[in-house]
Scaffold this active site. Structure first.
Site, PDB file in Angstrom:
ATOM      1  N   HIS A   1       0.834  -1.202   0.000  1.00  0.00           N
ATOM      2  CA  HIS A   1       0.000   0.000   0.000  1.00  0.00           C
ATOM      3  C   HIS A   1       0.866   1.249   0.000  1.00  0.00           C
ATOM      4  O   HIS A   1       2.066   1.207   0.271  1.00  0.00           O
ATOM      5  CB  HIS A   1      -0.960   0.013   1.196  1.00  0.00           C
ATOM      6  CG  HIS A   1      -0.323   0.360   2.500  1.00  0.00           C
ATOM      7  ND1 HIS A   1      -0.879   1.238   3.391  1.00  0.00           N
ATOM      8  CD2 HIS A   1       0.828  -0.056   3.075  1.00  0.00           C
ATOM      9  CE1 HIS A   1      -0.110   1.344   4.455  1.00  0.00           C
ATOM     10  NE2 HIS A   1       0.933   0.573   4.299  1.00  0.00           N
TER      11      HIS A   1
ATOM     12  N   CYS B   1       3.962   5.121   5.559  1.00  0.00           N
ATOM     13  CA  CYS B   1       4.064   3.892   6.358  1.00  0.00           C
ATOM     14  C   CYS B   1       5.506   3.389   6.352  1.00  0.00           C
ATOM     15  O   CYS B   1       6.216   3.529   5.353  1.00  0.00           O
ATOM     16  CB  CYS B   1       3.144   2.825   5.782  1.00  0.00           C
ATOM     17  SG  CYS B   1       3.150   1.268   6.701  1.00  0.00           S
TER      18      CYS B   1
ATOM     19  N   GLN C   1      -7.203  -2.477   9.982  1.00  0.00           N
ATOM     20  CA  GLN C   1      -8.416  -1.693  10.171  1.00  0.00           C
ATOM     21  C   GLN C   1      -9.467  -2.163   9.156  1.00  0.00           C
ATOM     22  O   GLN C   1      -9.137  -2.511   8.024  1.00  0.00           O
ATOM     23  CB  GLN C   1      -8.111  -0.205   9.992  1.00  0.00           C
ATOM     24  CG  GLN C   1      -7.208   0.337  11.096  1.00  0.00           C
ATOM     25  CD  GLN C   1      -6.851   1.792  10.879  1.00  0.00           C
ATOM     26  OE1 GLN C   1      -7.729   2.633  10.707  1.00  0.00           O
ATOM     27  NE2 GLN C   1      -5.563   2.089  10.888  1.00  0.00           N
TER      28      GLN C   1
ATOM     29  N   SER D   1      -5.646   5.819   9.956  1.00  0.00           N
ATOM     30  CA  SER D   1      -4.230   6.110   9.706  1.00  0.00           C
ATOM     31  C   SER D   1      -4.031   7.186   8.653  1.00  0.00           C
ATOM     32  O   SER D   1      -3.015   7.873   8.645  1.00  0.00           O
ATOM     33  CB  SER D   1      -3.499   4.847   9.251  1.00  0.00           C
ATOM     34  OG  SER D   1      -3.552   3.869  10.256  1.00  0.00           O
TER      35      SER D   1
ATOM     36  N   HIS E   1      -5.185   5.597   1.674  1.00  0.00           N
ATOM     37  CA  HIS E   1      -4.324   4.586   1.071  1.00  0.00           C
ATOM     38  C   HIS E   1      -4.788   4.254  -0.338  1.00  0.00           C
ATOM     39  O   HIS E   1      -5.961   4.384  -0.655  1.00  0.00           O
ATOM     40  CB  HIS E   1      -4.431   3.236   1.814  1.00  0.00           C
ATOM     41  CG  HIS E   1      -4.412   3.271   3.283  1.00  0.00           C
ATOM     42  ND1 HIS E   1      -3.370   2.767   4.022  1.00  0.00           N
ATOM     43  CD2 HIS E   1      -5.317   3.715   4.201  1.00  0.00           C
ATOM     44  CE1 HIS E   1      -3.633   2.902   5.314  1.00  0.00           C
ATOM     45  NE2 HIS E   1      -4.810   3.483   5.436  1.00  0.00           N
TER      46      HIS E   1
END
Length: 119
Positions: free
Chosen positions: A11, A69, A87, A110, A113
């Site tokens: 991702h 990330c 998630q 977060s 994405h």
């Protein structure tokens, strides 16, 4: 959990003002992330996705440069995971993809994405 119940994905994450943790390997104090609106993060990711899908850019190379990330150092590779480990919106989007497909924008706590299912 057997390996056949798992998926594997990479991702690209763009964090923004609304992200639960406003720091990343690129921005340890979150000073830049705090200035990025969710809308700006979505627009950036849409542009990145278009470049990848059109063949102008390589997913893994872009992830290495752009993703907030820590998986960026592995080209965005998260490795295998099963249900309940990510998630919910991320998990659902990943399981819905076919291997090789790239998701539309996925919104989580977060950040935003795009996900590439790899297995």
């Amino acid at each position: 959990m057997s390996s056949r119940d798992q998926v594997k994905a990479s991702h690209i994450l763009i964090k923004h003002q609304g992200s639960r943790r406003k720091a990343s390997w690129k921005d340890p104090e979150g000073k830049i992330i705090m200035t990025i609106t969710r809308e700006a993060a979505v627009e950036q990711l849409k542009s990145i996705r278009e470049d990848i899908v059109s063949g102008k850019a390589n997913f893994e190379e872009v992830a290495t440069r752009v993703s907030d990330c820590s998986s960026a150092k592995r080209g965005g590779d998260l490795g295998p995971f099963g249900r309940g480990q990510m998630q919910k919106p991320f998990e659902e989007a990943t399981y819905a993809l076919k291997v090789g497909d790239i998701s539309d924008i996925v919104d989580t706590d977060s950040g935003v994405h795009i996900i590439k299912r790899t297995a």
